[in-house]
Design a protein around this motif. Structure first.
Motif, PDB file in Angstrom:
ATOM      1  N   GLY A  81      -3.885   9.613   3.528  1.00 42.89           N
ATOM      2  CA  GLY A  81      -3.292   8.478   2.826  1.00 42.89           C
ATOM      3  C   GLY A  81      -3.295   7.241   3.697  1.00 42.89           C
ATOM      4  O   GLY A  81      -3.089   7.317   4.913  1.00 42.89           O
ATOM      5  N   GLY A  82      -3.551   6.099   3.086  1.00 37.01           N
ATOM      6  CA  GLY A  82      -3.525   4.831   3.791  1.00 37.01           C
ATOM      7  C   GLY A  82      -2.203   4.123   3.587  1.00 37.01           C
ATOM      8  O   GLY A  82      -1.187   4.723   3.229  1.00 37.01           O
ATOM      9  N   GLY A  83      -2.212   2.821   3.813  1.00 40.30           N
ATOM     10  CA  GLY A  83      -0.993   2.049   3.663  1.00 40.30           C
ATOM     11  C   GLY A  83      -1.128   0.706   4.353  1.00 40.30           C
ATOM     12  O   GLY A  83      -2.229   0.225   4.609  1.00 40.30           O
ATOM     13  N   HIS A  84       0.012   0.114   4.698  1.00 41.29           N
ATOM     14  CA  HIS A  84       0.013  -1.209   5.313  1.00 41.29           C
ATOM     15  C   HIS A  84       1.373  -1.450   5.954  1.00 41.29           C
ATOM     16  O   HIS A  84       2.280  -0.619   5.864  1.00 41.29           O
ATOM     17  N   PHE A  85       1.509  -2.622   6.594  1.00 44.58           N
ATOM     18  CA  PHE A  85       2.744  -2.924   7.333  1.00 44.58           C
ATOM     19  C   PHE A  85       3.784  -3.647   6.501  1.00 44.58           C
ATOM     20  O   PHE A  85       4.900  -3.863   6.969  1.00 44.58           O
ATOM     21  N   CYS A  97     -12.935  -3.811  19.628  1.00 46.04           N
ATOM     22  CA  CYS A  97     -11.571  -4.025  19.155  1.00 46.04           C
ATOM     23  C   CYS A  97     -11.525  -3.777  17.655  1.00 46.04           C
ATOM     24  O   CYS A  97     -12.491  -4.060  16.942  1.00 46.04           O
ATOM     25  N   TRP A  98     -10.417  -3.206  17.192  1.00 49.49           N
ATOM     26  CA  TRP A  98     -10.017  -3.211  15.787  1.00 49.49           C
ATOM     27  C   TRP A  98     -10.669  -2.176  14.876  1.00 49.49           C
ATOM     28  O   TRP A  98     -10.255  -2.048  13.729  1.00 49.49           O
ATOM     29  N   ASP A  99     -11.663  -1.417  15.315  1.00 53.78           N
ATOM     30  CA  ASP A  99     -12.336  -0.528  14.354  1.00 53.78           C
ATOM     31  C   ASP A  99     -11.469   0.647  13.928  1.00 53.78           C
ATOM     32  O   ASP A  99     -11.796   1.326  12.957  1.00 53.78           O
ATOM     33  N   GLY A 100     -10.360   0.912  14.627  1.00 49.21           N
ATOM     34  CA  GLY A 100      -9.427   1.930  14.177  1.00 49.21           C
ATOM     35  C   GLY A 100      -8.218   1.375  13.469  1.00 49.21           C
ATOM     36  O   GLY A 100      -7.271   2.104  13.168  1.00 49.21           O
ATOM     37  N   TYR A 101      -8.250   0.062  13.160  1.00 46.27           N
ATOM     38  CA  TYR A 101      -7.115  -0.586  12.482  1.00 46.27           C
ATOM     39  C   TYR A 101      -7.282  -0.409  10.973  1.00 46.27           C
ATOM     40  O   TYR A 101      -8.352  -0.665  10.422  1.00 46.27           O
ATOM     41  N   TRP A 102      -6.215   0.013  10.304  1.00 45.50           N
ATOM     42  CA  TRP A 102      -6.339   0.328   8.879  1.00 45.50           C
ATOM     43  C   TRP A 102      -5.156  -0.168   8.055  1.00 45.50           C
ATOM     44  O   TRP A 102      -5.093   0.093   6.856  1.00 45.50           O
ATOM     45  N   MET A 103      -4.198  -0.916   8.653  1.00 47.45           N
ATOM     46  CA  MET A 103      -2.949  -1.164   7.938  1.00 47.45           C
ATOM     47  C   MET A 103      -2.759  -2.601   7.473  1.00 47.45           C
ATOM     48  O   MET A 103      -1.650  -2.970   7.085  1.00 47.45           O
ATOM     49  N   TYR A 104      -3.794  -3.444   7.496  1.00 51.63           N
ATOM     50  CA  TYR A 104      -3.593  -4.791   6.961  1.00 51.63           C
ATOM     51  C   TYR A 104      -3.658  -4.722   5.442  1.00 51.63           C
ATOM     52  O   TYR A 104      -4.547  -4.078   4.879  1.00 51.63           O
ATOM     53  N   PRO A 105      -2.718  -5.374   4.722  1.00 50.17           N
ATOM     54  CA  PRO A 105      -2.757  -5.321   3.252  1.00 50.17           C
ATOM     55  C   PRO A 105      -4.099  -5.804   2.718  1.00 50.17           C
ATOM     56  O   PRO A 105      -4.572  -6.899   3.055  1.00 50.17           O
ATOM     57  N   HIS A 106      -4.718  -5.007   1.889  1.00 45.83           N
ATOM     58  CA  HIS A 106      -6.066  -5.314   1.430  1.00 45.83           C
ATOM     59  C   HIS A 106      -6.139  -6.546   0.551  1.00 45.83           C
ATOM     60  O   HIS A 106      -7.206  -7.147   0.415  1.00 45.83           O
ATOM     61  N   ASN A 107      -5.039  -6.924  -0.066  1.00 43.39           N
ATOM     62  CA  ASN A 107      -5.069  -8.068  -0.980  1.00 43.39           C
ATOM     63  C   ASN A 107      -4.892  -9.412  -0.278  1.00 43.39           C
ATOM     64  O   ASN A 107      -4.838 -10.448  -0.935  1.00 43.39           O
ATOM     65  N   THR A 108      -4.808  -9.405   1.041  1.00 38.49           N
ATOM     66  CA  THR A 108      -4.586 -10.643   1.779  1.00 38.49           C
ATOM     67  C   THR A 108      -5.865 -11.460   1.836  1.00 38.49           C
ATOM     68  O   THR A 108      -6.953 -10.926   2.107  1.00 38.49           O
ATOM     69  N   ASN A 109      -5.738 -12.762   1.601  1.00 43.39           N
ATOM     70  CA  ASN A 109      -6.852 -13.680   1.774  1.00 43.39           C
ATOM     71  C   ASN A 109      -6.726 -14.330   3.140  1.00 43.39           C
ATOM     72  O   ASN A 109      -5.886 -15.182   3.362  1.00 43.39           O
ATOM     73  N   LEU A 110      -7.586 -13.917   4.078  1.00 44.51           N
ATOM     74  CA  LEU A 110      -7.508 -14.431   5.434  1.00 44.51           C
ATOM     75  C   LEU A 110      -8.186 -15.784   5.581  1.00 44.51           C
ATOM     76  O   LEU A 110      -8.001 -16.462   6.585  1.00 44.51           O
ATOM     77  N   GLY A 111      -8.986 -16.184   4.601  1.00 54.08           N
ATOM     78  CA  GLY A 111      -9.659 -17.474   4.679  1.00 54.08           C
ATOM     79  C   GLY A 111     -10.878 -17.442   5.579  1.00 54.08           C
ATOM     80  O   GLY A 111     -11.093 -16.524   6.376  1.00 54.08           O
ATOM     81  N   ASN A 112     -11.732 -18.448   5.435  1.00 56.18           N
ATOM     82  CA  ASN A 112     -12.936 -18.617   6.265  1.00 56.18           C
ATOM     83  C   ASN A 112     -13.848 -17.399   6.235  1.00 56.18           C
ATOM     84  O   ASN A 112     -14.542 -17.100   7.211  1.00 56.18           O
TER      85      ASN A 112
END
Length: 846
Positions: free
Chosen positions: A538-542, A737-752
């Motif tokens: 299961g996934g998720g976010h912060f 860096c970061w390839d094991g990171y999985w918890m940023y909310p997928h619906n976020t618009n980071l821009g650019n």
């Protein structure tokens, strides 16, 4: 000058008990803040710089503590054996609650005609004193009867409160028992001096901006802030926040203001490098300063003459006189003396001084009742008061609550944390409870009431397991083919419902420590041999509480929570899956941990199909193939990435039968004449075409960010869609860096054009017929000097020792990091996206 007007949240009058809670909770030690290390301006990043800039290849890992912080409680705490059946009551705000007989019956509680003494209420293994309204006084619970209890939302450390606001109580009906009842105390007025003052705290706080703090010793645990203030040298930026006060005591007194802020900028040449000036209602109240990228809590004494009814304007001026400022504002708290006047028919009062006092509570409706809730588990009913005038001899800090705990029409929206999960095992009914909370605010969520049958086989087990799988109940059916396959491979498998672990191992409160505590219990107490593998499904976010949906999107389910820890000296707070398998709390997992970060049943099914197909693939040319992709630097040459791979091949780290393919950025777009930031389509095409032919292993070394390899970039996550369907999907070992990171909310618009999903997560979960079978990469930032020996150890384990199981390979890598003098934290932050019990399809030596 910039002035911002905002609104205040969290007026604590009659909403929460001031400064006291029933939860000591899980403690995360706050350590002294060390001086930051970062030099130069930060690179552009996500909204509010959620992601720290990638370090240079030649950089050394930051200094770190000799050992990671110890976990609490103990490694394998004794689980709580709940009565069976038991009914779960979820509470999200402090107050008195009355549960009527008919409400309990609807939820399946067998109360009608039951002896009132059989009703018992529990909280984390301790019995809670309740009051039973036995209208007829016959000792039987009948339709006109009800029970009253005082409940509080989850109060704990700021780190623990990130996960949930919901506290959990348990109701049992036990024939022949003598349930614990509230005692009473006579408080008839006898002429003691009148004291018409209560100590009250007003909180102004909004959670609009997320920042992971970029530090492993941030001083404070806050990661959600109200506002960010960036101030150039020579300027002052002022923001104003209202503090609404009411019924301020007429007697002169000293109020206390607390503010919490955090510094983001740092200048090694200036100490202190952060400075604030504060005013209240236009009057100066003080200044505060601090140094470094750390949190700062400051308190100020304020004469009550400066306070005014209604909104009080608190102005914070960030002063950039000698150095540019970058400061985050979290909250302000004002504690003052207030007259004991009820709001919306209810009142909470904290006694300011020790002694005998006479109180007169005003504004309470006729029929209201008074309680001493200083000990929330053992409230005391106050009797013999005269129209809410009473005398009591108590210590400072004693808390009273007054109101009518009568039934009311509940709002039919049951609160659940944003995990949006079923909270229990064999749930029969989930019902909003007809109750009255103090205060009786119409928008206040009613508590939820659920029947629960604890799965005691998780505590006393007759068979052991090699592989523990923790998954939400909704995923269990999809996992059955994988379980069958692993059993055919002679692994003992235990599938555990995530929902069953919170009641048994954390009193029902939602926290990842419940899962870790279960794993420790199984490791130490189940029949041996002890479990070797732990698979989280299961996934998720912060964003547990759905803050700032305009930035982070609508609330999304969290299937298995991230174990949040300030583990990364550069990024700060990251998900540390290794903690789930860390039995003794030393930071190195005893179990080999992996996660399938699926965010839907369909996504899980797609991944499991490719995993099961991969398991059955015969040896072929791709099982003898390894791909090496390397960055060439961010803004100047960094040849060490490609040189590491050249060294591996020259040193014959791989057997002669391994076919190697290289895609080095410097070979395709040399600088000069190429730009350091211009796309290099020839390298991207070479990588995707080579990848599409299939491989057992794919190594990437270089700079990275979520969704990006290299600054040019070499690859974007969206470009993975150009991969062709392939038979052999590789294991990616990421030295970046970061390839094991999985918890940023997928619906976020980071821009650019930036992406919230890491390449590791997208490659693993994005498609069934292409991508990667698993990824081993850091959940934060990494350093080549740490990652290179890790990868070497993994390959030696595979090619010299002949190991093929993914868990053993990743554990060899963690142990190699653990043996280093610096960078040990990467042994925790490296994350396996995949199944640790999977056998790598790599040709065996001839």
């Amino acid at each position: 000058m910039h002035t911002k007007t905002a609104f205040a949240l969290g007026l604590t009058l009659a909403l929460v008990g001031v400064g006291l809670g029933i939860m000591s909770g899980l403690t995360f030690p706050t350590q002294a803040a060390f001086a930051p290390r970062r030099e130069g301006p930060p690179a552009p990043a996500a909204p509010d710089d959620a992601f720290a800039p990638s370090p240079a290849a030649a950089a050394l890992p930051p200094a770190e503590p000799a050992a990671p912080p110890a976990l609490t409680p103990s490694s394998a705490p004794t689980p709580w054996t709940l009565p069976d059946p038991v009914w779960r009551i979820g509470v999200t705000r402090d107050g008195l609650y009355r549960l009527a007989c008919d409400t309990l019956e609807v939820a399946g509680v067998p109360v009608s005609g039951t002896a009132t003494s059989a009703l018992r209420l529990w909280h984390r293994g301790l019995e809670v004193a309740i009051e039973v309204n036995d209208v007829n006084g016959n000792g039987l619970f009948e339709p006109q009867d009800g029970l009253i209890f005082y409940g509080e939302k989850f109060h704990s450390s700021p780190q623990d409160e990130k996960y949930t606001d919901e506290n959990v109580y348990w109701l049992s009906v036990e024939a022949g028992a003598a349930g614990k009842r509230m005692t009473s105390r006579s408080v008839s007025p006898l002429g003691a001096p009148a004291t018409d003052m209560c100590l009250t705290t007003v909180v102004a706080e909004q959670n609009l901006r997320y920042w992971a703090r970029w530090y492993d010793h941030p001083g404070t645990a806050t990661t959600w802030f109200w506002e960010r203030m960036v101030v150039p040298v020579g300027q002052v930026v002022t923001s104003t926040y209202p503090l609404p006060l009411s019924h301020i005591a007429a007697a002169p007194h000293t109020a206390t203001l607390l503010i919490e802020v955090a510094g983001k900028s740092f200048d090694a040449a200036i100490n202190p490098d952060h400075s604030l000036r504060l005013t209240l209602n236009g009057a100066p109240i003080g200044e505060t300063s601090w140094d470094g990228e750390v949190g700062h809590v400051a308190t100020f004494e304020i004469p009550s003459a400066l306070l005014q009814e209604g909104d009080n304007a608190l102005a914070l001026a960030v002063v950039g006189t000698t150095v540019a400022q970058d400061v985050y504002f979290d909250r302000a708290e004002l504690t003052y003396l207030r007259e004991p006047v009820a709001a919306e028919g209810a009142l909470t009062c904290k006694v300011p001084t020790t002694g005998a006092h006479t109180y007169t509570f005003t504004g309470l409706p006729a029929g209201a009742q008074l309680y001493d809730i200083t000990d929330p588990l053992n409230p005391v009913k106050l009797t013999d008061h005269s129209g809410f005038t009473f005398q009591d001899t108590v210590s400072a800090g004693t808390r009273y609550v007054g109101g009518i705990p009568a039934p009311r029409a509940p709002t039919f929206t049951s609160y659940l944390p944003l995990v949006l999960r079923a909270n229990s095992g064999a749930t029969r009914d989930v019902a909003p409870v007809a109750s009255a909370a103090i205060p009786a605010v119409a928008s206040s969520p009613a508590p939820t009431l659920e029947q629960y049958h604890p799965d005691l086989s998780l505590i006393t087990r007759t068979t052991g397991a090699d592989l523990l799988i923790i998954a939400p109940r909704e995923f269990h059916a999809a996992l059955q083919p994988l379980i069958t396959r692993r059993q055919e491979q002679e692994l003992r498998v235990a599938l555990v419902a995530e929902q069953d672990l919170y009641p048994l191992f954390n009193g029902g409160v939602y926290h990842p420590e419940a899962l870790r505590a279960f794993v420790a219990h199984a490791y130490e107490n189940w029949p041996g041999p002890a479990p070797r593998y732990l698979l989280l499904v299961g996934g998720g976010h912060f964003n547990f509480k759905g803050y700032a949906p305009e930035t982070f999107g609508p609330p999304a389910r969290i299937w298995i929570p991230p174990y949040l820890e300030f583990a990364d000296p550069d990024q700060g707070e990251v998900p540390v899956d290794a903690r789930y398998g860390d039995v003794n709390g030393d930071g190195l997992p005893e179990l080999m941990v992996g996660r399938i970060p699926a965010n839907s049943e369909a996504e899980l099914a797609t991944y499991l199909d490719k995993l099961l197909a991969y398991d059955a693939l015969p040896a072929a040319s791709w099982t003898e193939t390894a791909i090496f992709a390397a960055d060439d630097g961010a803004s100047s040459p960094e040849p060490s990435y490609a040189d590491s791979f050249r060294g591996w091949i020259q040193d014959q780290l791989f057997p002669s039968w391994v076919v190697t393919h290289t895609v080095y950025m410097a070979d395709y777009c040399p600088k000069p004449p190429a730009s350091w930031t211009a796309p290099c389509p020839s390298a991207t095409r070479a990588l995707t075409e080579t990848w599409s032919q299939g491989a057992a292993l794919l190594f990437y070394a270089g700079h990275g960010a979520p969704g990006v390899w290299a600054h040019e970039p070499l690859l974007r996550g969206s470009q993975l869609a150009t991969l062709k369907p392939m038979t052999g999907q590789p294991l990616i070992i990421a030295l970046d860096c970061w390839d094991g990171y999985w918890m940023y909310p997928h619906n976020t618009n980071l821009g650019n054009g930036r992406e919230a999903v890491s390449i590791g997560e997208r490659a693993t979960m994005g498609w069934g017929d292409r991508g990667a079978i698993a990824v081993f990469g850091p959940a934060g930032l990494g350093y080549l000097y740490v990652e290179e020996p890790m990868a070497r150890a993994m390959m030696q384990k595979a090619f010299v020792d002949g190991e093929r199981y993914l868990g053993e390979l990743t554990q060899a890598g963690r142990l190699a990091i653990w043996s280093l003098n610096s960078g040990k934290y990467l042994a925790r932050t490296y994350t396996l996206l995949g199944d640790p019990s999977m056998r790598l399809r790599l040709t065996d030596a001839p």
